[in-house]
Design a protein around this motif. Structure first.
Motif, PDB file in Angstrom:
ATOM      1  N   PRO A 161       0.932  -1.595  -0.209  1.00  0.00           N
ATOM      2  CA  PRO A 161      -0.170   0.249   0.061  1.00  0.00           C
ATOM      3  C   PRO A 161       1.063   1.141   0.210  1.00  0.00           C
ATOM      4  CG  PRO A 161      -0.846  -1.344   1.475  1.00  0.00           C
ATOM      5  CD  PRO A 161       0.466  -1.550   0.957  1.00  0.00           C
ATOM      6  N   ILE A 162       1.736   1.668   0.612  1.00  0.00           N
ATOM      7  CA  ILE A 162       3.231   2.818   0.740  1.00  0.00           C
ATOM      8  C   ILE A 162       3.526   2.408  -0.473  1.00  0.00           C
ATOM      9  CG2 ILE A 162       5.221   3.656   1.885  1.00  0.00           C
ATOM     10  CD1 ILE A 162       3.896   1.244   4.157  1.00  0.00           C
ATOM     11  N   ASN A 163       4.016   1.855  -1.240  1.00  0.00           N
ATOM     12  CA  ASN A 163       4.455   1.537  -2.635  1.00  0.00           C
ATOM     13  C   ASN A 163       3.691   2.145  -3.415  1.00  0.00           C
ATOM     14  OD1 ASN A 163       6.879   0.923  -1.710  1.00  0.00           O
ATOM     15  ND2 ASN A 163       7.088  -1.047  -2.132  1.00  0.00           N
ATOM     16  N   VAL A 164       2.277   1.800  -3.667  1.00  0.00           N
ATOM     17  CA  VAL A 164       1.006   2.112  -4.676  1.00  0.00           C
ATOM     18  C   VAL A 164       0.920   3.541  -4.544  1.00  0.00           C
ATOM     19  CG1 VAL A 164      -1.234   1.147  -5.151  1.00  0.00           C
ATOM     20  CG2 VAL A 164       0.262  -0.516  -4.709  1.00  0.00           C
ATOM     21  N   ARG A 165       0.592   3.660  -2.922  1.00  0.00           N
ATOM     22  CA  ARG A 165       0.282   5.274  -2.766  1.00  0.00           C
ATOM     23  C   ARG A 165       1.659   6.165  -3.317  1.00  0.00           C
ATOM     24  NH1 ARG A 165      -2.496   7.795   2.539  1.00  0.00           N
ATOM     25  NH2 ARG A 165      -2.430  10.328   2.030  1.00  0.00           N
ATOM     26  N   ALA A 166       2.442   5.955  -3.221  1.00  0.00           N
ATOM     27  CA  ALA A 166       4.049   6.756  -3.758  1.00  0.00           C
ATOM     28  C   ALA A 166       3.955   6.362  -5.388  1.00  0.00           C
ATOM     29  CB  ALA A 166       5.515   6.072  -3.460  1.00  0.00           C
ATOM     30  N   LEU A 167       3.748   5.454  -6.117  1.00  0.00           N
ATOM     31  CA  LEU A 167       3.813   5.353  -7.335  1.00  0.00           C
ATOM     32  C   LEU A 167       2.563   6.424  -8.325  1.00  0.00           C
ATOM     33  CD1 LEU A 167       4.562   1.280  -8.006  1.00  0.00           C
ATOM     34  CD2 LEU A 167       5.798   3.344  -8.848  1.00  0.00           C
ATOM     35  N   TYR A 168       1.291   5.974  -7.486  1.00  0.00           N
ATOM     36  CA  TYR A 168      -0.454   6.755  -8.108  1.00  0.00           C
ATOM     37  C   TYR A 168      -0.508   8.002  -7.932  1.00  0.00           C
ATOM     38  CZ  TYR A 168      -0.298   1.970 -10.464  1.00  0.00           C
ATOM     39  OH  TYR A 168       0.817   0.967 -10.625  1.00  0.00           O
ATOM     40  N   THR A 169      -0.207   8.602  -6.645  1.00  0.00           N
ATOM     41  CA  THR A 169      -0.587   9.977  -6.070  1.00  0.00           C
ATOM     42  C   THR A 169       0.997  10.502  -5.784  1.00  0.00           C
ATOM     43  OG1 THR A 169       0.162   9.275  -4.001  1.00  0.00           O
ATOM     44  CG2 THR A 169      -1.773   9.357  -4.654  1.00  0.00           C
ATOM     45  N   ALA A 170       0.799  12.435  -6.047  1.00  0.00           N
ATOM     46  CA  ALA A 170       2.004  13.339  -5.418  1.00  0.00           C
ATOM     47  C   ALA A 170       2.109  12.924  -4.457  1.00  0.00           C
ATOM     48  CB  ALA A 170       2.198  14.218  -6.609  1.00  0.00           C
ATOM     49  N   GLU A 171       1.181  12.716  -3.644  1.00  0.00           N
ATOM     50  CA  GLU A 171       0.722  13.156  -2.359  1.00  0.00           C
ATOM     51  C   GLU A 171       2.118  12.297  -1.348  1.00  0.00           C
ATOM     52  OE1 GLU A 171      -2.530  12.030  -0.067  1.00  0.00           O
ATOM     53  OE2 GLU A 171      -3.191  11.883  -1.892  1.00  0.00           O
ATOM     54  N   PRO A 172       2.607  13.032   0.162  1.00  0.00           N
ATOM     55  CA  PRO A 172       3.582  12.412   0.176  1.00  0.00           C
ATOM     56  C   PRO A 172       2.086  11.249   1.263  1.00  0.00           C
ATOM     57  CG  PRO A 172       2.807  14.308   1.762  1.00  0.00           C
ATOM     58  CD  PRO A 172       2.190  14.411   0.248  1.00  0.00           C
ATOM     59  N   VAL A 173       3.556  10.148   1.619  1.00  0.00           N
ATOM     60  CA  VAL A 173       2.635   8.731   2.845  1.00  0.00           C
ATOM     61  C   VAL A 173       3.092   9.620   4.264  1.00  0.00           C
ATOM     62  CG1 VAL A 173       3.066   5.997   3.035  1.00  0.00           C
ATOM     63  CG2 VAL A 173       3.286   6.880   0.943  1.00  0.00           C
ATOM     64  N   ASP A 174       1.829   9.695   4.607  1.00  0.00           N
ATOM     65  CA  ASP A 174       2.653  10.636   6.418  1.00  0.00           C
ATOM     66  C   ASP A 174       2.189   8.674   7.612  1.00  0.00           C
ATOM     67  OD1 ASP A 174      -0.523   9.904   6.518  1.00  0.00           O
ATOM     68  OD2 ASP A 174      -0.940  11.613   6.112  1.00  0.00           O
ATOM     69  N   GLU A 175       2.090   9.537   8.530  1.00  0.00           N
ATOM     70  CA  GLU A 175       2.191   8.750   9.765  1.00  0.00           C
ATOM     71  C   GLU A 175       1.012   8.067   9.671  1.00  0.00           C
ATOM     72  OE1 GLU A 175       3.559   9.056  13.778  1.00  0.00           O
ATOM     73  OE2 GLU A 175       4.390  10.367  13.309  1.00  0.00           O
ATOM     74  N   GLU A 176       0.031   9.092   9.503  1.00  0.00           N
ATOM     75  CA  GLU A 176      -1.557   8.488   9.710  1.00  0.00           C
ATOM     76  C   GLU A 176      -1.335   7.296   8.885  1.00  0.00           C
ATOM     77  OE1 GLU A 176      -5.884  10.206  10.249  1.00  0.00           O
ATOM     78  OE2 GLU A 176      -4.352  10.868   9.127  1.00  0.00           O
ATOM     79  N   TYR A 177      -1.131   7.431   7.324  1.00  0.00           N
ATOM     80  CA  TYR A 177      -1.595   6.078   6.550  1.00  0.00           C
ATOM     81  C   TYR A 177      -1.189   5.277   7.062  1.00  0.00           C
ATOM     82  CZ  TYR A 177      -1.851   4.340   2.649  1.00  0.00           C
ATOM     83  OH  TYR A 177      -2.173   3.135   1.537  1.00  0.00           O
ATOM     84  N   CYS A 178       0.691   5.717   7.497  1.00  0.00           N
ATOM     85  CA  CYS A 178       1.013   4.316   7.367  1.00  0.00           C
ATOM     86  C   CYS A 178       1.137   3.197   9.317  1.00  0.00           C
ATOM     87  CB  CYS A 178       3.098   4.962   8.630  1.00  0.00           C
ATOM     88  SG  CYS A 178       3.704   5.187   6.571  1.00  0.00           S
ATOM     89  N   THR A 179       0.378   4.096  10.384  1.00  0.00           N
ATOM     90  CA  THR A 179       0.134   3.810  11.118  1.00  0.00           C
ATOM     91  C   THR A 179      -2.185   3.172  11.054  1.00  0.00           C
ATOM     92  OG1 THR A 179       0.668   4.977  12.645  1.00  0.00           O
ATOM     93  CG2 THR A 179      -1.280   4.532  13.535  1.00  0.00           C
ATOM     94  N   ASP A 180      -2.003   3.244   9.975  1.00  0.00           N
ATOM     95  CA  ASP A 180      -3.636   2.525   9.958  1.00  0.00           C
ATOM     96  C   ASP A 180      -2.805   1.001   8.810  1.00  0.00           C
ATOM     97  OD1 ASP A 180      -4.863   4.671  10.739  1.00  0.00           O
ATOM     98  OD2 ASP A 180      -5.388   5.562   8.285  1.00  0.00           O
ATOM     99  N   VAL A 181      -1.712   1.486   8.112  1.00  0.00           N
ATOM    100  CA  VAL A 181      -1.670   0.312   7.069  1.00  0.00           C
ATOM    101  C   VAL A 181      -1.138  -1.289   8.151  1.00  0.00           C
ATOM    102  CG1 VAL A 181       0.156  -0.762   5.629  1.00  0.00           C
ATOM    103  CG2 VAL A 181      -1.084   1.577   4.861  1.00  0.00           C
ATOM    104  N   ALA A 182       0.157  -0.208   9.693  1.00  0.00           N
ATOM    105  CA  ALA A 182       0.347  -0.719  10.391  1.00  0.00           C
ATOM    106  C   ALA A 182      -0.406  -2.049  11.016  1.00  0.00           C
ATOM    107  CB  ALA A 182       1.419  -0.564  11.851  1.00  0.00           C
ATOM    108  N   ASP A 183      -1.775  -1.078  11.528  1.00  0.00           N
ATOM    109  CA  ASP A 183      -2.955  -1.625  12.730  1.00  0.00           C
ATOM    110  C   ASP A 183      -3.375  -2.339  12.017  1.00  0.00           C
ATOM    111  OD1 ASP A 183      -1.973  -0.292  14.133  1.00  0.00           O
ATOM    112  OD2 ASP A 183      -3.395   0.604  14.394  1.00  0.00           O
ATOM    113  N   LEU A 184      -3.915  -2.394   9.923  1.00  0.00           N
ATOM    114  CA  LEU A 184      -4.544  -3.496   9.126  1.00  0.00           C
ATOM    115  C   LEU A 184      -2.931  -4.727   9.631  1.00  0.00           C
ATOM    116  CD1 LEU A 184      -5.909  -1.161   6.670  1.00  0.00           C
ATOM    117  CD2 LEU A 184      -7.227  -2.652   8.833  1.00  0.00           C
TER     118      LEU A 184
END
Length: 191
Positions: A161-184
């Motif tokens: 998910p982190i790589n896909v977000r980086a590939l398909y958006t210009a948005e930074p991958v932020d800490e909240e997103y990382c926490t959500d992915v890690a928790d899932l």
């Protein structure tokens, strides 16, 4: 397959020049069009010196990718799987949030018109997997993982998910997103 290098065997000045040239070539052309001859010509480096230390383009490309991959030297060990996953997701995000990280990530994307068979991506993934799965291996030893977990899939659940977000958006991958992915991922694999 390793990189083909005996660490420390390449003169530091040559290593620095070749690594910089390798990054430039990979980010500009990707793996499919990565060529020792073109790299040497464009960057004014003697091709025979590159061959002497790296052997071929695959070994050089792999060395460049592994040297600059943000996860290779990091295996967080907080003592708990959940916090290890969060720490690792932040390391991956910090790498792909850089211009170099995104460029090298794009260089790893498979192109439809691949002209030749090259297992550089697979080798890179296997080395990266070996580092990343350490977190899951330690969690298994602590009794934190449920039985039957496919560790390859677990690692992919975290980094994809982190790589896909980086590939398909210009948005930074932020800490909240990382926490959500890690928790899932944690919820999917915990005992």
């Amino acid at each position: 397959m390793g990189t083909g290098l005996v660490e420390g065997s390449v003169p530091p000045e040559l290593r620095d020049r070749v690594m910089a040239a390798g990054i430039d070539e990979l980010t500009r052309w990707g793996i499919e069009r990565f060529s020792l001859g073109a790299l040497a010509a464009r960057h004014g480096i003697d091709e025979s010196e590159i061959v002497k230390y790296w052997g071929d383009g695959q070994h050089l490309a792999l060395d460049v990718l592994l040297r600059w991959d943000g996860t290779q030297s990091v295996t967080p060990d907080t003592g708990a799987l959940r916090s290890d996953l969060k720490a690792l997701s932040l390391v991956v995000a910090s790498y792909v949030n850089t211009a170099l990280g995104r460029s090298l990530l794009r260089a790893l994307v498979m192109e439809d018109h691949m002209l030749y068979s090259d297992d550089t991506r697979l080798t890179f993934w296997k080395v990266r997997l070996g580092t990343l799965r350490t977190i899951f291996d330690r969690a298994a030893e602590r009794g934190e993982l449920r039985d039957g977990i496919n560790l390859v899939a677990a690692v992919q659940l975290l980094v994809a998910p982190i790589n896909v977000r980086a590939l398909y958006t210009a948005e930074p991958v932020d800490e909240e997103y990382c926490t959500d992915v890690a928790d899932l991922v944690w919820r999917a694999v915990k005992r």
